[in-house]
Design an enzyme around this catalytic site. Structure first.
Site, PDB file in Angstrom:
ATOM      1  N   SER A  30     124.558 -26.135 -28.764  1.00  0.00           N
ATOM      2  CA  SER A  30     125.949 -25.096 -27.996  1.00  0.00           C
ATOM      3  C   SER A  30     125.142 -23.878 -28.136  1.00  0.00           C
ATOM      4  O   SER A  30     125.500 -22.672 -28.605  1.00  0.00           O
ATOM      5  CB  SER A  30     126.623 -25.598 -28.020  1.00  0.00           C
ATOM      6  OG  SER A  30     127.731 -25.285 -27.261  1.00  0.00           O
ATOM      7  N   TYR A  63     134.674 -26.627 -33.471  1.00  0.00           N
ATOM      8  CA  TYR A  63     133.541 -26.740 -32.958  1.00  0.00           C
ATOM      9  C   TYR A  63     132.045 -25.696 -33.368  1.00  0.00           C
ATOM     10  O   TYR A  63     130.889 -25.888 -33.141  1.00  0.00           O
ATOM     11  CB  TYR A  63     133.738 -27.055 -31.766  1.00  0.00           C
ATOM     12  CG  TYR A  63     132.447 -27.368 -30.530  1.00  0.00           C
ATOM     13  CD1 TYR A  63     131.574 -28.523 -30.735  1.00  0.00           C
ATOM     14  CD2 TYR A  63     131.883 -27.003 -29.599  1.00  0.00           C
ATOM     15  CE1 TYR A  63     130.499 -28.483 -30.137  1.00  0.00           C
ATOM     16  CE2 TYR A  63     130.534 -27.048 -29.143  1.00  0.00           C
ATOM     17  CZ  TYR A  63     129.772 -28.063 -29.302  1.00  0.00           C
ATOM     18  OH  TYR A  63     128.804 -28.271 -28.937  1.00  0.00           O
TER      19      TYR A  63
END
Length: 285
Positions: free
Chosen positions: A138, A152
C-alpha cells in the site's frame, strides 16, 4: 503451453483487485490458481468448471494449507510463473487502543501469510530459474501519516522491506520481485468486512475517530482508482523485461510518495551537520 501463456497463483482472489486480476487473466487465456478462505464465494465470483481456473480454499496462516494449494497448482498446470500476494485486510485504531491480539492478527495475515506463500513457492521458482512475485502492499507502506492506521501501515512497511530484500536475494535465480503500493481504489477494502476496528476504542483519540469516519463514510465508495485498470497494469508489468521493484499505483499514491520524499529530504538537510557528526575522531600519529 503457449509461450505467452502463464500460470498465476493469486491469494485473496474472491473480491477487489484479486478478483479483477483473475477475470482479466482468464479472459486473456492464462491459467490461474486463485485462493480464498471461502471457496464457494470464489467460485460464485469467477465461475465454475472453467478449464484454466483452479479455485482453492486456503488458510494463509497455515503453512500446510498453503503448501497443499501450491502443490495442487503445479500438479494441475505443470508450472508456476507469477505469484501475487494480494490477501490482506485493513485495521484502524490508535496504537494504544488496539490490543496485542488485534495487532498480531493483522501481521499474521498481511505479513506472515505472504511469507508462507513465498517460502512455499520459491523452491519451484528456483528450480525453473524464472518467475515473478508481486507483493501487494500500500502507499501506506511508504507514507505512514494516517492517524489510526499505525498497525496497518506497519504491516505494509514490513511487506515493502521484505520485498526489497527478497528482490536482492532471488535475482541470481532469474526471479523478479515487485512490491505494489496502491493508493485508494474503489474496492470493498474500506467496508466492514475488510476493515477491522478496535474492540475497545478510546474516545480521547479525536483525530483517530475523524480519520476512521472519513475512511468509512467519505472515502469508501468514492475512491478514484479503478481496480480493473490496476489489474491491467499488473499484467503489463508481469510481461515487462525489466519490471520495477517498486510500483506505486494511482495519482494519489504518487502524490503521497512525493510528499514523503520531500519531507524526509527536508529533515535530512535540516539536521545533517549534527546527525553526521557521530564518527570516531581521527587520531594522527
Amino acid at each position: 503451453m503457449d509461450k505467452q501463456q502463464k500460470v498465476w497463483y493469486i491469494t485473496g482472489a474472491s473480491k477487489g483487485l484479486g478478483l479483477s486480476l483473475v477475470k482479466q487473466l482468464l479472459t486473456a487465456g492464462h491459467k490461474v490458481a486463485a485462493t480464498s478462505r471461502n471457496i464457494d464465494e470464489l467460485k460464485k465470483a469467477v465461475g465454475e468448471d472453467l478449464p484454466n481456473f483452479l479455485p482453492l480454499a486456503v488458510n494463509l496462516k497455515d503453512e500446510t494449507s498453503v503448501k497443499a494449494s501450491v502443490d495442487a497448482t503445479v500438479a494441475s498446470f505443470g508450472q508456476l510463473d507469477v505469484v501475487v500476494n494480494n490477501a490482506g485486510y485493513g485495521l484502524v485504531g490508535s496504537l494504544e487502543e488496539l490490543s496485542d491480539k488485534e495487532s498480531r492478527e493483522n501481521f499474521e495475515v498481511n505479513v506472515f501469510g505472504a511469507l508462507n506463500v513465498i517460502r512455499t513457492t520459491m523452491p519451484y521458482l528456483r528450480a525453473q530459474q524464472s518467475g515473478h512475485i508481486f507483493n501487494i502492499a500500500s502507499v501506506g507502506g511508504f507514507f505512514g501519516d494516517f492517524p489510526g492506521f499505525g498497525i496497518y501501515c506497519a504491516t505494509k512497511f514490513a511487506v515493502v522491506g521484505l520485498s526489497e530484500s527478497l528482490a536482492a536475494e532471488v535475482k541470481e535465480f532469474g526471479i523478479k520481485v515487485t512490491v505494489v503500493q496502491p493508493g485508494y481504489f474503489r474496492t470493498s477494502f474500506l467496508t466492514n468486512g475488510s476493515l477491522g476496528v478496535p474492540e475497545n476504542p478510546i474516545t480521547a483519540y479525536a483525530a483517530v475517530r475523524a480519520s476512521q469516519n472519513a475512511h468509512q463514510e467519505g472515502i469508501n465508495g468514492n475512491q478514484q482508482g479503478d481496480p480493473e485498470k490496476a489489474a491491467a497494469v499488473l499484467i503489463k508489468v508481469a510481461d515487462a523485461e525489466n519490471p520495477p521493484v517498486h510500483l506505486f499505483l494511482g495519482q494519489d499514491a504518487y502524490d503521497l510518495a512525493d510528499q514523503k520524499i520531500l519531507t524526509v529530504q527536508q529533515d535530512m538537510d535540516a539536521w545533517e551537520n549534527l546527525a553526521t557528526s557521530t564518527a570516531f575522531e581521527q587520531v594522527n600519529a
